[in-house]
Write a protein that holds these residues in place. Sequence first.
Motif, PDB file in Angstrom:
ATOM      1  N   VAL A 283       4.190  12.941  -0.423  1.00 56.71           N
ATOM      2  CA  VAL A 283       4.085  12.158  -1.650  1.00 56.71           C
ATOM      3  C   VAL A 283       4.598  10.750  -1.358  1.00 56.71           C
ATOM      4  O   VAL A 283       5.756  10.571  -0.961  1.00 56.71           O
ATOM      5  CB  VAL A 283       4.897  12.801  -2.783  1.00 56.71           C
ATOM      6  N   VAL A 284       3.733   9.750  -1.537  1.00 56.48           N
ATOM      7  CA  VAL A 284       4.066   8.388  -1.122  1.00 56.48           C
ATOM      8  C   VAL A 284       4.000   7.431  -2.306  1.00 56.48           C
ATOM      9  O   VAL A 284       3.235   7.635  -3.254  1.00 56.48           O
ATOM     10  CB  VAL A 284       3.104   7.917   0.002  1.00 56.48           C
ATOM     11  N   ASP A 285       4.820   6.383  -2.235  1.00 61.61           N
ATOM     12  CA  ASP A 285       4.793   5.307  -3.227  1.00 61.61           C
ATOM     13  C   ASP A 285       5.083   3.993  -2.521  1.00 61.61           C
ATOM     14  O   ASP A 285       5.876   3.947  -1.566  1.00 61.61           O
ATOM     15  CB  ASP A 285       5.828   5.550  -4.327  1.00 61.61           C
ATOM     16  N   LEU A 286       4.416   2.942  -2.961  1.00 59.54           N
ATOM     17  CA  LEU A 286       4.609   1.606  -2.382  1.00 59.54           C
ATOM     18  C   LEU A 286       5.081   0.637  -3.454  1.00 59.54           C
ATOM     19  O   LEU A 286       4.774   0.790  -4.632  1.00 59.54           O
ATOM     20  CB  LEU A 286       3.293   1.068  -1.801  1.00 59.54           C
ATOM     21  N   GLU A 287       5.821  -0.371  -3.020  1.00 63.24           N
ATOM     22  CA  GLU A 287       6.073  -1.563  -3.833  1.00 63.24           C
ATOM     23  C   GLU A 287       5.434  -2.731  -3.098  1.00 63.24           C
ATOM     24  O   GLU A 287       5.469  -2.796  -1.857  1.00 63.24           O
ATOM     25  CB  GLU A 287       7.569  -1.794  -4.036  1.00 63.24           C
TER      26      GLU A 287
ATOM     27  N   LEU B  76      12.314  -0.691   3.659  1.00 62.59           N
ATOM     28  CA  LEU B  76      11.857  -1.970   3.127  1.00 62.59           C
ATOM     29  C   LEU B  76      10.934  -2.599   4.165  1.00 62.59           C
ATOM     30  O   LEU B  76      11.000  -2.277   5.362  1.00 62.59           O
ATOM     31  CB  LEU B  76      13.045  -2.881   2.853  1.00 62.59           C
ATOM     32  N   VAL B  77      10.073  -3.486   3.726  1.00 62.00           N
ATOM     33  CA  VAL B  77       9.108  -4.131   4.621  1.00 62.00           C
ATOM     34  C   VAL B  77       9.168  -5.625   4.393  1.00 62.00           C
ATOM     35  O   VAL B  77       9.119  -6.093   3.244  1.00 62.00           O
ATOM     36  CB  VAL B  77       7.672  -3.620   4.361  1.00 62.00           C
ATOM     37  N   ASN B  78       9.280  -6.372   5.480  1.00 60.26           N
ATOM     38  CA  ASN B  78       9.297  -7.831   5.391  1.00 60.26           C
ATOM     39  C   ASN B  78       7.873  -8.324   5.133  1.00 60.26           C
ATOM     40  O   ASN B  78       7.010  -8.198   6.001  1.00 60.26           O
ATOM     41  CB  ASN B  78       9.822  -8.434   6.682  1.00 60.26           C
TER      42      ASN B  78
ATOM     43  N   ALA C 231      14.214  -6.770   7.274  1.00 61.52           N
ATOM     44  CA  ALA C 231      13.451  -5.518   7.296  1.00 61.52           C
ATOM     45  C   ALA C 231      12.322  -5.603   8.328  1.00 61.52           C
ATOM     46  O   ALA C 231      11.867  -6.700   8.675  1.00 61.52           O
ATOM     47  CB  ALA C 231      12.874  -5.222   5.915  1.00 61.52           C
ATOM     48  N   PRO C 232      11.852  -4.448   8.829  1.00 60.82           N
ATOM     49  CA  PRO C 232      10.747  -4.469   9.804  1.00 60.82           C
ATOM     50  C   PRO C 232       9.454  -4.941   9.141  1.00 60.82           C
ATOM     51  O   PRO C 232       9.244  -4.731   7.944  1.00 60.82           O
ATOM     52  CB  PRO C 232      10.634  -3.012  10.239  1.00 60.82           C
ATOM     53  N   PRO C 233       8.576  -5.582   9.898  1.00 66.91           N
ATOM     54  CA  PRO C 233       7.278  -5.993   9.337  1.00 66.91           C
ATOM     55  C   PRO C 233       6.368  -4.771   9.183  1.00 66.91           C
ATOM     56  O   PRO C 233       6.663  -3.686   9.678  1.00 66.91           O
ATOM     57  CB  PRO C 233       6.737  -6.965  10.380  1.00 66.91           C
ATOM     58  N   ILE C 234       5.244  -4.968   8.538  1.00 64.96           N
ATOM     59  CA  ILE C 234       4.321  -3.858   8.305  1.00 64.96           C
ATOM     60  C   ILE C 234       3.784  -3.304   9.618  1.00 64.96           C
ATOM     61  O   ILE C 234       3.456  -2.106   9.713  1.00 64.96           O
ATOM     62  CB  ILE C 234       3.161  -4.307   7.376  1.00 64.96           C
ATOM     63  N   GLU C 235       3.719  -4.130  10.671  1.00 58.40           N
ATOM     64  CA  GLU C 235       3.229  -3.651  11.965  1.00 58.40           C
ATOM     65  C   GLU C 235       4.128  -2.562  12.546  1.00 58.40           C
ATOM     66  O   GLU C 235       3.661  -1.721  13.321  1.00 58.40           O
ATOM     67  CB  GLU C 235       3.123  -4.817  12.958  1.00 58.40           C
TER      68      GLU C 235
END
Length: 587
Positions: free
Chosen positions: A19-23, A55-57, A80-84
């Motif tokens: 079960v996933v959720d994004l901001e 968290l994602v930069n 925070a780490p980037p999406i890559e």
Amino acid sequence: MQRSFDELGRPLRDITFCVVDLETTGGSAEGGSMITEIGAVKVRGGEVLGEFQTLVNPRTEIPAFIAVLTGITNGMVSDAPPIEAALPAFLEFASGCVLVAHNAPFDVGFLKHFAEQQGRPWPRFEVLDTAKLARRVVTRDDAPNCKLSSLAKAFNSATTPNHRALSDARATVDVLHGLMERLGGVGVHTFEELSTFSSRVTTAQRKKRHLAEGLPHAPGVYLFRDDRARVLYVGTSRDLRSRVRSYFTASETRSRMGEMVGIASVVDGIECATGLEAEVRELRLIAEHKPRYNRRSRFPERVHFVKLTREPWPRLSLVRRVLDDDADYLGPFSSKKTAEKCLAALHDTFPIRQCSDRMARDPRDSRSPCVLAEMGRCLSPCDGSVDEATYAAVVRQLRDTLLQRPDEVVDAINARMAALAEDERFEEAGNHRDRLAAFVRAAARTQRLSALTRCPEIIAARRDEPGRWEVHVVRHGRLAAAGVIPPGADAAGFVATLRMSAETVLSGPGPVPAATAEETEKILRWLESPGIRLVDVDGEWTCPVAGATRHLAVHDAVNQSRLSLVPFDDRRALSTVHQPPSLGVRS
């Protein structure tokens, strides 16, 4: 040994859900919005197996209203780490799971966008949308709407959604379990039933799932029968068990099908070697039993033909059957109205007689010419206005138009349409256009069908998806045998055996003598599909180069254009265009 219901699908207790959720910074990844946080919970059988949060930069400023809504600030994501880096970590966590999200197209759409941007292959995740499922299950008495916050409250979630990814994912887990618990009470126990659930499928329908138990996972035809063994409905599928099972779960929600399932007592399955054999068997069974819940193909005998007679002073007529009388036939037409349009197109071009009387070779009764003759639309052999040689020349042109080259009709009607359009007589021009389209389609159909029915035998093969070779024997346009060459078998020997066991098919008069037009057209589509290998051809399978088929593209394009037009005063036909939301979060 009787199979259990669970064998009809994958039990929910054995499925691992992620079960996933994004901001995000906005509502559209394509529009430049970025992911700021990923949260996920892995569960199976009601037990939490693990959680994922990062968290994602976003490498961009977080809009102030988003920061206020989510509580995620620029300072929080700076290190925070980037999406890559975050995306591959999440994909590894979710590997082998069914993805679940509330409003799944949003979250999965963002994830797929960045996977594509990074050149990563997207795993073939199955996806379940709790928002979509809730709209089918939850009533107004349960919750005012299907927002995550409302559903979490309705199902007494231990976590309150707060626009942070992990919290919202935990709340979605509780909503998922609440939905599953409620649906378990109405017999939904497998993932297939859950993902396709509809409240329009009654409990009585679900209780008949056992009717699908004995059917194989193979291509074939299925027949629903009532308690008196009468056939109610005939269908075909590449997977008999899965397709029949769907009638008792949720994939089939047509009201008349629900009525049919309520009456059905037995489902018979006929396994077929190939998909084409299944399609042909379906047509033949529908024509034989004429099931009341099948709407199409029940009456293949209800067709019409345009006939060019073989008699002194030949004429065109509309007939229901093809006879062995050496006449030329155009068709078949499933609609009498279309056949009449085609007949009108031919009469517009060729001034042969339209009276229905038989005439002697040398008419001497000195009849008065009819109105058509006075208008110049009939050569009027009845009163001696034309000699036999001149009339025969016109008939030869007409026969060549029917069988080989339709250009004379096409050119004549196009010229008439242009003249009418120039005079702004658009309605008359439209009538001529419809007549021309009816003729061109009929001529193309007749030429293609006749080409195949003239061949005593065609043997063709094609490699299917698992890499096996499907082989079909076609005789005079009728499917006479079908088979699949077993792995390691001698191909030539298999084809020879299949050929010897094939149905004997006798030739007959007309363009579709040995099968219905619909069956022969299905065979033609298969023969003309990519990858077909012709093993053997007895006869000549050819269509005229200058035939009617080359004119089809124009009329098909015109017809498609007409279907896409919407009158200005018919606003109901216009679909509403929904703009994507400006925010990247859902409540």
